[in-house]
Design a protein around this motif. Structure first.
Motif, PDB file in Angstrom:
ATOM      1  N   ILE A  62     -46.464 -16.824 -43.010  1.00  0.00           N
ATOM      2  CA  ILE A  62     -45.375 -17.842 -42.166  1.00  0.00           C
ATOM      3  C   ILE A  62     -44.626 -18.599 -43.700  1.00  0.00           C
ATOM      4  O   ILE A  62     -45.000 -18.617 -44.633  1.00  0.00           O
ATOM      5  CB  ILE A  62     -45.961 -19.041 -41.434  1.00  0.00           C
ATOM      6  CG1 ILE A  62     -46.780 -18.284 -40.406  1.00  0.00           C
ATOM      7  CG2 ILE A  62     -45.588 -20.256 -41.485  1.00  0.00           C
ATOM      8  CD1 ILE A  62     -45.861 -17.498 -39.134  1.00  0.00           C
ATOM      9  N   TYR A  64     -41.097 -21.086 -45.523  1.00  0.00           N
ATOM     10  CA  TYR A  64     -40.309 -22.914 -44.603  1.00  0.00           C
ATOM     11  C   TYR A  64     -38.692 -21.711 -44.540  1.00  0.00           C
ATOM     12  O   TYR A  64     -38.787 -20.689 -44.762  1.00  0.00           O
ATOM     13  CB  TYR A  64     -40.373 -22.897 -46.681  1.00  0.00           C
ATOM     14  CG  TYR A  64     -40.871 -24.048 -46.925  1.00  0.00           C
ATOM     15  CD1 TYR A  64     -41.784 -24.852 -46.506  1.00  0.00           C
ATOM     16  CD2 TYR A  64     -41.858 -23.307 -48.326  1.00  0.00           C
ATOM     17  CE1 TYR A  64     -42.382 -25.863 -47.343  1.00  0.00           C
ATOM     18  CE2 TYR A  64     -43.096 -24.218 -48.870  1.00  0.00           C
ATOM     19  CZ  TYR A  64     -43.259 -25.251 -48.580  1.00  0.00           C
ATOM     20  OH  TYR A  64     -43.892 -26.016 -48.844  1.00  0.00           O
ATOM     21  N   ASP A  65     -38.424 -22.667 -43.798  1.00  0.00           N
ATOM     22  CA  ASP A  65     -37.426 -22.685 -43.239  1.00  0.00           C
ATOM     23  C   ASP A  65     -36.207 -23.202 -43.966  1.00  0.00           C
ATOM     24  O   ASP A  65     -36.431 -24.478 -44.460  1.00  0.00           O
ATOM     25  CB  ASP A  65     -36.987 -23.231 -41.762  1.00  0.00           C
ATOM     26  CG  ASP A  65     -35.846 -23.274 -41.423  1.00  0.00           C
ATOM     27  OD1 ASP A  65     -34.705 -22.892 -41.695  1.00  0.00           O
ATOM     28  OD2 ASP A  65     -35.685 -22.739 -39.977  1.00  0.00           O
ATOM     29  N   THR A  69     -34.868 -26.747 -45.885  1.00  0.00           N
ATOM     30  CA  THR A  69     -35.337 -26.988 -47.211  1.00  0.00           C
ATOM     31  C   THR A  69     -34.893 -26.890 -48.426  1.00  0.00           C
ATOM     32  O   THR A  69     -33.885 -26.978 -48.458  1.00  0.00           O
ATOM     33  CB  THR A  69     -36.518 -25.781 -47.419  1.00  0.00           C
ATOM     34  OG1 THR A  69     -37.381 -25.852 -45.921  1.00  0.00           O
ATOM     35  CG2 THR A  69     -37.165 -25.687 -48.070  1.00  0.00           C
ATOM     36  N   THR A 212     -39.066 -30.693 -46.156  1.00  0.00           N
ATOM     37  CA  THR A 212     -38.363 -29.743 -45.621  1.00  0.00           C
ATOM     38  C   THR A 212     -38.431 -30.333 -44.132  1.00  0.00           C
ATOM     39  O   THR A 212     -39.781 -31.129 -44.403  1.00  0.00           O
ATOM     40  CB  THR A 212     -39.636 -28.369 -45.548  1.00  0.00           C
ATOM     41  OG1 THR A 212     -39.254 -27.253 -44.659  1.00  0.00           O
ATOM     42  CG2 THR A 212     -41.289 -28.375 -45.110  1.00  0.00           C
ATOM     43  N   PRO A 214     -41.192 -29.430 -40.854  1.00  0.00           N
ATOM     44  CA  PRO A 214     -42.160 -28.474 -41.362  1.00  0.00           C
ATOM     45  C   PRO A 214     -42.122 -28.145 -39.547  1.00  0.00           C
ATOM     46  O   PRO A 214     -42.747 -27.149 -38.850  1.00  0.00           O
ATOM     47  CB  PRO A 214     -43.613 -28.918 -41.293  1.00  0.00           C
ATOM     48  CG  PRO A 214     -42.544 -30.523 -41.023  1.00  0.00           C
ATOM     49  CD  PRO A 214     -41.522 -30.930 -41.253  1.00  0.00           C
ATOM     50  N   VAL A 217     -39.769 -23.307 -38.829  1.00  0.00           N
ATOM     51  CA  VAL A 217     -39.967 -22.002 -39.807  1.00  0.00           C
ATOM     52  C   VAL A 217     -40.185 -20.874 -39.686  1.00  0.00           C
ATOM     53  O   VAL A 217     -39.745 -20.569 -38.188  1.00  0.00           O
ATOM     54  CB  VAL A 217     -42.210 -21.906 -40.172  1.00  0.00           C
ATOM     55  CG1 VAL A 217     -42.747 -23.330 -40.215  1.00  0.00           C
ATOM     56  CG2 VAL A 217     -42.210 -21.211 -38.877  1.00  0.00           C
ATOM     57  N   ASN A 275     -41.603 -24.729 -34.582  1.00  0.00           N
ATOM     58  CA  ASN A 275     -42.830 -24.999 -34.861  1.00  0.00           C
ATOM     59  C   ASN A 275     -43.043 -26.846 -34.417  1.00  0.00           C
ATOM     60  O   ASN A 275     -43.152 -27.432 -35.450  1.00  0.00           O
ATOM     61  CB  ASN A 275     -43.485 -24.901 -36.031  1.00  0.00           C
ATOM     62  CG  ASN A 275     -44.773 -25.288 -36.427  1.00  0.00           C
ATOM     63  OD1 ASN A 275     -45.603 -24.764 -35.779  1.00  0.00           O
ATOM     64  ND2 ASN A 275     -44.870 -25.089 -37.385  1.00  0.00           N
ATOM     65  N   ARG A 278     -46.226 -28.796 -35.917  1.00  0.00           N
ATOM     66  CA  ARG A 278     -46.395 -28.521 -36.809  1.00  0.00           C
ATOM     67  C   ARG A 278     -47.912 -27.315 -37.206  1.00  0.00           C
ATOM     68  O   ARG A 278     -49.194 -27.661 -38.417  1.00  0.00           O
ATOM     69  CB  ARG A 278     -46.706 -29.352 -38.199  1.00  0.00           C
ATOM     70  CG  ARG A 278     -45.305 -30.693 -38.060  1.00  0.00           C
ATOM     71  CD  ARG A 278     -45.615 -31.648 -37.914  1.00  0.00           C
ATOM     72  NE  ARG A 278     -45.807 -32.364 -39.303  1.00  0.00           N
ATOM     73  CZ  ARG A 278     -45.826 -32.959 -40.226  1.00  0.00           C
ATOM     74  NH1 ARG A 278     -45.491 -34.069 -39.393  1.00  0.00           N
ATOM     75  NH2 ARG A 278     -46.019 -33.692 -40.741  1.00  0.00           N
ATOM     76  N   PRO A 282     -46.921 -22.867 -43.780  1.00  0.00           N
ATOM     77  CA  PRO A 282     -46.121 -21.324 -44.673  1.00  0.00           C
ATOM     78  C   PRO A 282     -47.133 -21.124 -45.649  1.00  0.00           C
ATOM     79  O   PRO A 282     -48.086 -21.947 -46.419  1.00  0.00           O
ATOM     80  CB  PRO A 282     -45.452 -22.922 -45.774  1.00  0.00           C
ATOM     81  CG  PRO A 282     -44.411 -23.534 -44.839  1.00  0.00           C
ATOM     82  CD  PRO A 282     -45.618 -24.238 -44.336  1.00  0.00           C
TER      83      PRO A 282
END
Length: 366
Positions: A62, A64-65, A69, A212, A214, A217, A275, A278, A282
């Motif tokens: 997994i 970060y998007d 971010t 970010t 969350p 993701v 997500n 959450r 990551p």
């Protein structure tokens, strides 16, 4: 012996004896009493149609998007005087994250003031030169020189304003050399690499803050070449993590690299995931399973439900409470955790997913 006494002894002996084993009255069928202890050791679940997996789960992680971010560094050098955000805080766009004393900011402000003053002088000189030239008092070359000086002053003033705008993107007014570092986005602070009193500069290797959203993701997977034909952009994929066993999160493949990494001989792909709770974090390890398109469904059973005898594979199906029938099935794709049943089962049938080997031993001994 007294007949009544004999009958009493027989009842006592039967009461103290262990439970009788299941009776296999028909081939491949086990029948238990409703309260038999063997049933308590079984896990029985209904099989349902699910999106058809196209491969065994692929190892990934997994992440970060990156479209949501921001990794924030200081554009000037200075010393941190106060920090206003810590990991876990929700911040808004434009909110100060820290304050710092920065001589660079003071220098940029002085440059902007000086450039503005020089521009005013150049503009006045150019107007005066135009008046004198119109009155045929000034030569044309002197007017052109005044115009050149004006252009230089305008360029320098523009440079100084842009430098100050980069340092103060929100247009705020600094107080002396106290510089506020503001968040460029709204989101959650997930990492902070700065402490009060720390000397910071623009070329630090790590960002001071990571902010970010969350609730979105990515799942990153490096595909082996033999798996490349099974994935394409827009395709659904199921993601599982060790933190939530037995649960799948469904996303969509949004990127497949156009080149093979020469070091690993793999191709990077990315799955975008919502997500909302959450729960996916990551850097979690993940297993990514490419799925067939809409309408392509299959029956999946856990491998604990399978009884393998040579080339024959069977499962135990609950016909009615306490009655279990051993039934052969034909399998398709088999992975470490589950298998696709191509024939032998119908949607909604209840299958023993844990304890099937014990049932088979009972059947063989019955």
């Amino acid at each position: 012996m007294n007949p009544r006494l004999s009958l009493l002894l027989s009842v006592l002996l039967l009461a103290g004896s262990p439970p009788l084993p299941a009776v296999a009255q028909d081939a491949g069928v086990l029948r238990y009493a409703p309260n038999a202890p063997q049933l308590a050791a079984l896990h029985i679940e209904a099989v349902q149609l699910q999106p058809r997996p196209l491969s065994a789960p692929l190892n990934g992680r997994i992440a970060y998007d990156e479209d949501r971010t921001s990794r924030i560094s200081a554009p000037v050098a200075g010393r941190v005087t106060r920090i206003a955000a810590k990991p876990g805080d929700r911040v808004r766009r434009g909110q100060p994250l820290l304050w710092m004393d920065s001589p660079d900011l003071g220098s940029a402000m002085a440059d902007a003031d000086r450039a503005a003053a020089e521009l005013n002088q150049a503009q006045a000189a150019h107007r005066r030169a135009q008046m004198l030239y119109s009155g045929q008092v000034l030569a044309r070359k002197d007017l052109e020189l005044a115009r050149t000086d004006l252009r230089k002053a305008e360029a320098e003033a523009q440079r100084a304003r842009m430098r100050l705008r980069n340092l103060l993107p929100d247009g705020g007014s600094p107080h002396g050399e106290s510089y506020p570092l503001r968040s460029p986005v709204s989101g959650i602070v997930t990492d902070r690499q700065v402490n009060p009193g720390m000397e910071i500069r623009p070329d630090l290797p790590n960002p001071l803050f990571v902010i970010t959203d969350p609730t979105h993701v990515w799942a990153i997977v490096d595909l082996a070449e033999q798996d490349l034909a099974k994935v394409h952009v827009g395709q659904p994929a199921a993601i599982s993590v060790d933190a939530y066993p037995g649960e799948n999160f469904v996303g969509r493949i949004s990127y497949v690299a156009d080149v093979v990494d020469p070091g690993t001989r793999r191709v990077r792909a990315r799955v975008e995931l919502d997500n909302p709770d959450r729960r996916l974090k990551p850097d979690m390890f993940a297993r990514i399973t490419p799925l067939a398109g809409q309408g392509q469904l299959a029956l999946l059973v856990p491998n604990g439900a399978l009884v393998t005898e040579g080339r024959r594979v069977s499962v135990f199906v609950e016909v009615r409470p306490g009655e279990l029938r051993k039934r052969p099935v034909r399998l398709g794709l088999q992975t470490r955790d589950f298998s696709v049943v191509e024939s032998g089962l119908r949607p909604g049938e209840r299958v023993v997913s844990s304890g099937a080997l014990l049932l088979n031993a009972d059947l063989q001994g019955g």
